[in-house]
Motif scaffolding. Structure first.
Motif, PDB file in Angstrom:
ATOM      1  N   SER A  87      -4.358   6.241  -0.226  1.00 27.61           N
ATOM      2  CA  SER A  87      -4.434   5.841  -1.633  1.00 27.61           C
ATOM      3  C   SER A  87      -5.535   6.619  -2.352  1.00 27.61           C
TER       4      SER A  87
ATOM      5  N   THR B 133       0.815  -1.213   0.000  1.00 29.51           N
ATOM      6  CA  THR B 133       0.000   0.000   0.000  1.00 29.51           C
ATOM      7  C   THR B 133       0.848   1.263   0.000  1.00 29.51           C
TER       8      THR B 133
ATOM      9  N   ASN C 102      -4.849  -3.561  -1.343  1.00 29.77           N
ATOM     10  CA  ASN C 102      -5.310  -2.906  -0.119  1.00 29.77           C
ATOM     11  C   ASN C 102      -5.130  -1.403  -0.264  1.00 29.77           C
ATOM     12  N   LYS C 103      -6.228  -0.719  -0.475  1.00 32.09           N
ATOM     13  CA  LYS C 103      -6.195   0.732  -0.627  1.00 32.09           C
ATOM     14  C   LYS C 103      -6.627   1.364   0.692  1.00 32.09           C
TER      15      LYS C 103
ATOM     16  N   MET D   3      -3.628  -2.098  -6.844  1.00 31.30           N
ATOM     17  CA  MET D   3      -3.398  -2.250  -5.396  1.00 31.30           C
ATOM     18  C   MET D   3      -4.513  -3.087  -4.762  1.00 31.30           C
TER      19      MET D   3
END
Length: 893
Positions: A683, A650, A678-679, A676
């Motif tokens: 993010s 992340t 896991n935002k 991605m």
């Protein structure tokens, strides 16, 4: 012959008042009993008196009695008497030698013990099993692998090589000498192993981080039907403390229960620590609840478990439960809990309560608790309470000063941190590694190169002083110190001849002239020093600050933040060891100076030297490549990190998005965002900010709505980007709804920046009245820039009355600023109110704002060329030279 009667021992007077004649047999027994009694009851004076009487009467040649006298003197640490008695014996047997060896070993004179052992063979005495065990233990205490192997060879030539106790001593010795391979070889040659053998080898592997091997040995031990004891389980739990497999931890726990140790307090404490290290706070808590909670040590273990898992609130709840169960805390409890409060966002209140309770209840209120208190108040930002605690402490050490310096450095009070460092030295408290790291951090944050160089000079001087003081004890050591000093300074001062920067600055910073003079006295003395001296040289260099990795990293960071790239490189280049932090620091140094190509090359040089970059390295590199000139390097790094499987991380993904956004590569930023897994809120906010920066208002608002659907709570930074995008895209209703949701749905308090965005939103929509009400209803005072936004809108919408009201507000805040006068002049001119415009012009002349004023009668407007605060005016001014209709017009007034 005079001797003692067997009567009750009544004191020193007994020796001089109870001498009678008797047979030799009774004489021998009497002496033995009396000397034993002196040794057991710590009667040194009486024992020495007996020895004197024996010498006077000529009764000091019995070997057994004299051995007991040597043993007694050794017990009282009277080694001179012990050695004199030993040397005076006409007939010394192996027990005499072994007792004297043991006396030296017990008193910490291991080198003397080794010398004595080496003199045994010329004396014709053959060591026995106890002798070998004693001398092997001496080598273990010294951690001297060379001497240990010499003794091992002697054991190999003796019949005791097959003895289990001797083998156990050898395994233990190789463990202390950090030679696990040799320990395993000895273990493999032993004909039989008892529980002590297994315990020693398991502990050796656990102590040196070879936990998997330790666990395999534990399993093999059981296969050979050797029953584990309490020590076995403690060593095994030590190995399991670094394992992440909860299943294996539960298996060894079950084995402990099956062995009948389930209620043992020491093992229970170790089990709590093991579960905590494995990340299972639930199992640690369950273990704690199953134990009889009467021991403070057990409570301390569970406090530490909660602290390690970041559950400070739970630790404090357990503390109150501990008090309710009438278990008293000790200083370890308070130190652990102060640490918990220091790391908790809401720990200051609990820390103060704990402070008061410690004052009322602790009987062990000592320096460790004072230092923990200073650290707690400092970390929580209560600097005044940290100072008060520091001043109230009855004594201070280097840790006390370190806590105070670090507190001020970490909370933006760099100048005070440096002052405390100076006071620390004036109080003759010697700074250590932690001190130097904290004060270098203060110099870096303050970006004061001069102060940083002075601290660097102090570090080098500390290295020299340390070496010299240690080696002035003997002449050879003194020469070694000079050689070491020259070597240490040469790596820095020698560079000064080439670069004329860091070295010269170090001289100017005040390194002791006496030390420098002594360094110059040393030429090529290295060739004449003995092997022993060279060993001391290496030992001292290892202990010096100049070779310390943490200090080196702090110096590179400090010079980097002070923008002294050359000195940062010199420190980095002369470091004997470099880790990923060192490389990341120097890469970041070149990156922040805009030398992206150098940073790029250093990244690959780092890997050539066998140092693997971590995610902080990549984040630093992406920050360096956040411009179009370095886009190619940024893309190459992105491709490289994909091969290392860092792209899905992340934090690294956020940095890559930011880099692509700064380079204008929106599609690449979107691609990283979509890949991605896991935002987090950063993010989403990063991509929203990128859209907003490039004027993509609708896409920004759409992404904001998707963020809400993904149940990601926006931050204040998110709302700044969204409101700015709505303002520029003319999304009035959407912007108002976003602003309202800040307080209604997310409980966020808008800052001045958010209000400025809303004022801009009203201004662009022509809603000047609403904009004025927004400003007047702000919980904070508006700035001139806030009102200027509305004044610019008044010009666009030709609202003269509102322009006068807004201009007056600006004049109150910035009466000497020319921009609002110019803008108001242009508003009046555009509205055909030339008389008012001329009045504004006259006011400007009266205030001395007429310089570089350019007027254009045809446009009925004027510009103030030196004022760039209003973007539109700045842009127009830059185009004046290219406008033909303005050529020939001079300066107004």
């Amino acid at each position: 012959m005079r001797l003692f009667c067997l009567q009750p021992f009544s004191g020193p007077e007994y020796v001089s008042s109870n001498l009678v004649q008797t047979s030799k047999h009774v004489f021998h027994v009497d002496y033995l009993n009396l000397i034993r009694k002196c040794g057991h009851e710590s009667l040194f004076g009486e024992g020495k008196a007996i020895h004197c009487i024996m010498v006077q009467n000529g009764d000091d040649q019995d070997t057994l009695v004299m051995n007991l006298l040597v043993q007694m003197y050794g017990k009282f640490n009277a080694l001179e008497d012990a050695r004199a008695t030993f040397d005076g014996m006409e007939r010394r047997n192996i027990f005499s030698w072994t007792i004297m060896l043991g006396a030296y070993a017990e008193c910490g004179l291991e080198r003397e013990a080794l010398k004595l052992f080496k003199s045994m063979e010329p004396s014709g005495v053959t060591p026995n099993k106890v002798t070998f065990i004693t001398v092997v233990s001496v080598c273990a205490s010294l951690a001297d692998l060379v001497e240990g192997k010499v003794i091992h060879s002697c054991v190999e030539a003796s019949p005791f090589i097959l003895d289990t106790r001797v083998g156990n001593a050898l395994v233990h010795m190789y463990d202390k000498c950090r030679s696990i391979e040799d320990a395993c070889l000895v273990f493999g040659k032993m004909p039989e192993h008892n529980s002590i053998t297994w315990n020693t080898l398991i502990a050796a592997h656990a102590h040196h981080g070879q936990n998997r091997d330790a666990l395999q040995l534990f399993q093999q031990m059981q296969l050979e039907n050797v029953i584990p004891d309490k020590v076995t389980f403690l060593n095994t739990l030590d190995a399991y403390a670094d394992r992440t497999s909860l299943r294996e931890c539960k298996r060894v726990h079950a084995r402990i229960i099956g062995s009948g140790f389930n209620s043992d307090m020491v093992l229970g404490t170790a089990l709590i620590c093991m579960y905590s290290a494995c990340g299972s706070l639930e199992c640690a808590s369950s273990m704690f609840n199953d134990m009889p909670r009467t021991s403070t040590i057990l409570w301390n273990a569970v406090f530490a478990a909660y602290a390690d898992q970041g559950k400070g609130k739970g630790a404090m709840q357990l503390y109150h439960q501990m008090l309710s169960e009438s278990v008293l805390p000790n200083k370890v409890s308070f130190v652990t809990l102060f640490s918990v409060c220091a790391d908790s966002e809401e720990g200051l209140f609990e820390g103060r309560r704990l402070h008061m309770h410690a004052l009322l209840s602790s009987r062990e209120w000592d320096l460790i608790i004072w230092n923990a208190l200073i650290n707690m108040y400092g970390k929580r930002g209560s600097l005044q309470e940290a100072i008060c605690t520091f001043d109230e402490a009855p004594e201070l050490d280097d840790a006390s000063w370190n806590g105070l310096i670090a507190a001020f450095s970490q909370h933006g009070q760099e100048h005070e941190a440096i002052q405390f460092f100076q006071q620390m030295q004036m109080q003759c408290v010697i700074p250590n590694k932690v001190t130097f790291v904290s004060v270098l951090d203060a110099c870096a944050n303050k970006a004061e190169i001069a102060e940083g160089v002075r601290v660097h000079a102090r570090i080098m001087e500390s290295c020299l002083e340390k070496a010299m003081i240690k080696n002035r004890l003997e002449e050879v050591g003194n020469w070694c110190s000079m050689s070491l000093a020259k070597n240490m300074c040469g790596r820095v001062f020698g560079q000064a001849k080439k670069t004329d920067t860091l070295g010269m600055n170090m001289f100017d910073a005040g390194v002791s002239q006496e030390l420098l003079h002594q360094i110059n006295l040393v030429d090529d003395f290295d060739s004449s020093v003995t092997t022993e001296t060279k060993e001391k040289h290496v030992c001292l260099e290892d202990q010096s600050f100049s070779s310390d990795l943490v200090i080196g990293n702090a110096l590179v960071n400090m010079y980097s933040k002070c923008h002294d790239l050359q000195s940062a490189w010199i420190v980095f280049d002369t470091m004997p060891r470099r880790d990923v932090i060192s490389w990341t620091a120097i890469i970041g140094a070149y990156a922040q100076e805009g030398l992206a190509n150098v940073a790029f090359r250093l990244l690959f040089q780092m890997q050539e030297e066998g140092v693997k970059p971590n995610k902080v390295t990549f984040i630093t590199v992406f920050d360096a490549f956040a411009n179009r000139a370095a886009l190619i390097e940024g893309e190459l790094i992105h491709f490289y990190l994909v091969t290392l499987e860092y792209e899905l991380d992340t934090e690294v993904g956020n940095a890559a998005m930011s880099m692509y956004g700064s380079c204008g590569c929106l599609e690449d930023a979107e691609r990283v965002f979509n890949r991605m897994l896991n935002k987090n809120v950063v993010s989403w906010t990063t991509l929203i900010s990128i859209y907003s920066h490039y004027g993509m208002g609708k896409q920004t608002h759409k992404l904001y709505m998707e963020m809400q659907q993904a149940c990601i709570i926006p931050t204040l930074v998110t709302f700044v980007s969204v409101l700015s995008a709505c303002s520029h895209a003319g999304l009035f209703e959407e912007g108002c709804r976003c602003f309202d949701s800040m307080t209604k749905f997310y409980g966020l308090s808008p800052t001045l920046e958010h209000y400025n965005c809303m004022v801009d939103l009203f201004a662009r929509a022509g809603k000047l009245e609403e904009g004025i009400r927004m400003i007047q209803g702000m919980p904070m005072s508006p700035t001139a820039a806030t009102w200027m936004t509305l004044l610019g809108a008044c010009k666009i919408h030709q609202n003269v009355e509102r322009a006068l009201f807004v201009a007056e507000k600006i004049f109150e805040l910035e009466p000497t600023k020319a921009t609002p006068y110019v803008l108001l002049y242009n508003i009046f001119s555009s509205a055909g109110r030339c008389e008012d415009a001329e009045h504004i012009k006259a006011v400007m002349i009266d205030k001395g704002l007429e310089k570089t004023l350019i007027s254009n009668p045809n446009l009925c407007g004027m510009f103030y060329s030196s004022d760039k605060s209003f973007p539109q005016i700045s842009d127009d001014h830059n185009k004046l030279d290219s406008i033909p209709s303005l050529q020939g017009y001079g300066h107004c007034v």
